[in-house]
Scaffold this motif. Structure first.
Motif, PDB file in Angstrom:
ATOM      1  N   VAL A 149      -1.950  -7.555   0.538  1.00  0.00           N
ATOM      2  CA  VAL A 149      -2.851  -6.680  -0.227  1.00  0.00           C
ATOM      3  C   VAL A 149      -4.249  -7.279  -0.342  1.00  0.00           C
ATOM      4  O   VAL A 149      -5.146  -6.660  -0.914  1.00  0.00           O
TER       5      VAL A 149
ATOM      6  N   PRO B 214      -5.844  -2.769  -2.824  1.00  0.00           N
ATOM      7  CA  PRO B 214      -5.415  -1.575  -3.550  1.00  0.00           C
ATOM      8  C   PRO B 214      -6.462  -0.464  -3.515  1.00  0.00           C
ATOM      9  O   PRO B 214      -7.653  -0.729  -3.331  1.00  0.00           O
TER      10      PRO B 214
ATOM     11  N   SER C 245      -8.406   1.458  -8.708  1.00  0.00           N
ATOM     12  CA  SER C 245      -7.090   1.386  -9.353  1.00  0.00           C
ATOM     13  C   SER C 245      -7.152   0.489 -10.592  1.00  0.00           C
ATOM     14  O   SER C 245      -6.503   0.759 -11.606  1.00  0.00           O
TER      15      SER C 245
ATOM     16  N   SER D 173       3.239   1.878  -3.337  1.00  0.00           N
ATOM     17  CA  SER D 173       3.273   0.423  -3.144  1.00  0.00           C
ATOM     18  C   SER D 173       2.789  -0.004  -1.771  1.00  0.00           C
ATOM     19  O   SER D 173       2.303  -1.111  -1.603  1.00  0.00           O
TER      20      SER D 173
ATOM     21  N   GLU E 140      -0.950   2.428  -0.008  1.00  0.00           N
ATOM     22  CA  GLU E 140      -2.021   2.331  -1.005  1.00  0.00           C
ATOM     23  C   GLU E 140      -2.126   0.921  -1.596  1.00  0.00           C
ATOM     24  O   GLU E 140      -2.985   0.673  -2.452  1.00  0.00           O
ATOM     25  N   SER E 141      -1.226   0.024  -1.189  1.00  0.00           N
ATOM     26  CA  SER E 141      -1.267  -1.391  -1.620  1.00  0.00           C
ATOM     27  C   SER E 141      -1.201  -1.571  -3.134  1.00  0.00           C
ATOM     28  O   SER E 141      -1.759  -2.515  -3.674  1.00  0.00           O
ATOM     29  N   LEU E 142      -0.515  -0.679  -3.831  1.00  0.00           N
ATOM     30  CA  LEU E 142      -0.427  -0.798  -5.288  1.00  0.00           C
ATOM     31  C   LEU E 142       0.871  -1.479  -5.735  1.00  0.00           C
ATOM     32  O   LEU E 142       1.317  -1.284  -6.867  1.00  0.00           O
TER      33      LEU E 142
END
Lengths: 403, 403
Positions: B48, B53, B57, B249, B252-254
């Motif tokens: 990430v 993200p 965010s 996750s 979107e790299s969250l």
């Protein structure tokens, strides 16, 4: 069909925080008297606006976020550096060192810790000694894993020196084959703190009968004037399998971060991590950074928070007792468990009426002890004036519906 | 003893992200040749830092935190306003409206959703059709709940039009009493997207045999040029029990926020919420606010992110194929599943050597299919240059240890 049964036991209709899903359609036909005016209050959980999160918790979060990938993806049991620091502080607090690498896991809230701890000790047919009243999830978790509950009555209405779980019943349960004992101290919902004598006896019995002990100490930091807290971990005699659960959700108001910890027997911590890997992977990575504020609060902050809660406790006790509503005095934590006199409506209806007519949300006693149909639980971590005013509305409501 | 067995099946020794807990003591005596220099890379999960993200965010999180109590304590299934907005966007994306109040739950990551969905459908003795290879937790979850696995082979090495789970085996499993089918599309680890024809057949068979379907669509947004995605929810014929799982996750790299959603049959969503109440209460309250960035990314952001991953995919495929390492072409997602030629060491040793000698972490194929002892999974959501260089080191390592 079996799954239907299994999930019926998990019903959350009366669980704290779920009131918004209840249907209030027919309440007007039952209501007596007028709507009681006042600021709406939700005693089902603490109000983190009245008692905000630990100072700088949001900044710790931000630092965690800025660290990027190394904070987003941690080991399932939580980031090593954070566990190292936590282990030192929690070891000091609980009176026995904690080996950070093998004896501690960070979980999504203490609820997460409790789930993992019971899953690691309870299987189909496992006999589990469960104190009543106690935190509602204990019973539900045991049932979910197919365990058999051996209930242990808690005496909480006597003098402080007599208050205790029934030790003879604990011994009987252990003799009858209980493999696990789970309880909270301070007790949720009564605020009873188990005495040193009680804790020592529990440790001894667990050793004698080889019983795993899971002790939920969520509220152990909010200890009122003159009270003494005994950590089971600090006893000379230690059960072979012991898990202690804590977290910053309550006293520190960090519930919105979903952070908890469990520490104790490496074999059980190992199991808990294996399971966490398929349950939720880990406590949210960035949130874990906020654990660095825990036991590191500004000087005097914790003492002040306890004092403010003690003032609310004292005033609420006075309010209920003035109307002969029996209420045990919590020694720690922010729960109150008033026992209502006989009413013309059943407990659930009264609680719906409280919400509709008096703008007060409380949790039924039966969530904590299935046989307890006359008590309500209040989390009094609330705005002082709003809480006192709401308690007065509860008293008025009791007077309206008293038989 | 039974618990020992149960937890042995959950071993996380080879699970992605847990490599730090492995013991590398004797690796030097096995190693052939020199250490390969290069930037260390961890293909066990996305980076990430390389793909940060979704923009803003962290600001969404901060807004959530500022909202205080109303964001900290949500219903167990997640904050109503956020569910309302999500339901609209997810309904549009998946081709069928979602009723926010009864058909959607916010969970701690898609892992949380998968756990709750399987817990709500699988009990001791339930027969569950599980695709192989597929996400490693599917098998572990079924075992944890005491279900019996009926394996469904996935053909992923043929032409794109022939690639598919074996439909005959699915039908056989259903006829043999399977009550649940769980699978991911895009498939983890191969990146195979189930065709419209396959998805329609699965829906039809599930209806005919009354099978509950759990479909993990975690990577469905990262769809490469020319590929077509079919949502099972969009089929005309709908299984009576269908849960779709997604989350922000990956693409979107969250992941550091631990957020997922499940949507579908109200009865199952209800069960999932009841269970969430005793597993972790809810997805962390403040984090839920970040879901308002989902499907609301800045114009062109998602297209660009997909394009960047496609470039890495193409270059990695070229690198492996140039050395005759068979690698299926992922149609979506950021997983690659190269098949290694016969080596002088076993797969686990080779993977330890990769980490020690080549500074490359990968996940063994056996995590996805117990019989698969010759493939490795790479999450190529990484820095472009570092990923290509690391792939070249893998190729070198294969050459060193090739028999």
């Amino acid at each position: 069909m079996e799954l239907d049964e299994k999930f019926k036991a998990l019903s959350t209709n009366n669980a704290p925080g779920q009131e918004v899903r209840q249907n209030l359609r027919d309440i007007n036909s039952i209501m007596l008297g007028e709507i009681l005016d006042g600021v709406p209050i939700d005693f089902s959980h603490g109000d983190v606006d009245a008692f905000p999160p630990t100072p700088s918790s949001d900044e710790s979060w931000k630092e965690g976020f800025s660290r990027g990938g190394s904070q987003a993806y941690t080991e399932y049991r939580g980031k090593a550096e954070i566990r190292n620091r936590l282990a030192v502080r929690l070891g000091e607090f609980t009176g026995r060192p904690i080996e950070a690498n093998s004896e501690l896991i960070i979980t999504p809230g203490t609820q997460g810790a409790l789930f993992l701890a019971l899953a690691s000790t309870v299987d189909a047919g496992t006999k589990v000694a469960v104190v009543e009243p106690d935190y509602f999830a204990n019973r539900k978790l045991v049932k979910f894993f197919g365990g058999d509950i051996l209930p242990i009555p808690l005496n909480y209405k006597n003098s402080q020196f007599e208050n205790s779980p029934d030790i003879n019943r604990i011994e009987d349960a252990f003799k009858a084959g209980a493999k696990v004992l789970v309880f909270s101290t301070p007790n949720n919902p009564t605020g009873l703190v188990y005495s040193k004598n009680t804790i020592t006896k529990i440790a001894d019995l667990a050793v004698t009968h080889d019983v795993s002990v899971i002790v939920d100490q969520l509220y152990s930091r909010m200890l009122y004037s003159g009270e003494v807290y005994t950590h089971l971990r600090s006893c000379d005699v230690q059960p072979k399998n012991l898990i202690t659960i804590m977290g910053p959700s309550k006293t520190e108001s960090l519930s919105g971060f979903r952070l908890g910890v469990a520490f104790g027997t490496p074999k059980l911590i190992e199991r808990m991590e294996s399971l966490q890997a398929i349950v939720s992977l880990r406590a949210a990575g960035y949130n874990q950074a906020v654990l660095d504020t825990w036991f590191q609060e500004p000087l005097g902050w914790m003492e002040n928070r306890i004092r403010e809660h003690e003032l609310i406790r004292d005033e609420l006790l006075k309010t209920f007792r003035a109307s002969n509503i029996y209420t045990a005095s919590p020694q720690a934590g922010s729960y109150l468990f008033p026992q209502l006199p006989p009413l013309s409506v059943d407990l659930y209806t009264f609680i719906h009426l409280l919400r509709h007519q008096a703008k007060v949300i409380v949790t039924p006693g039966s969530e904590f002890d299935p046989a307890c149909k006359d008590s309500i639980r209040l989390n009094f971590s609330q705005d002082y004036s709003a809480a006192i005013a709401a308690a007065k509305r509860i008293v008025k409501m009791v007077d309206i519906y008293r038989t």
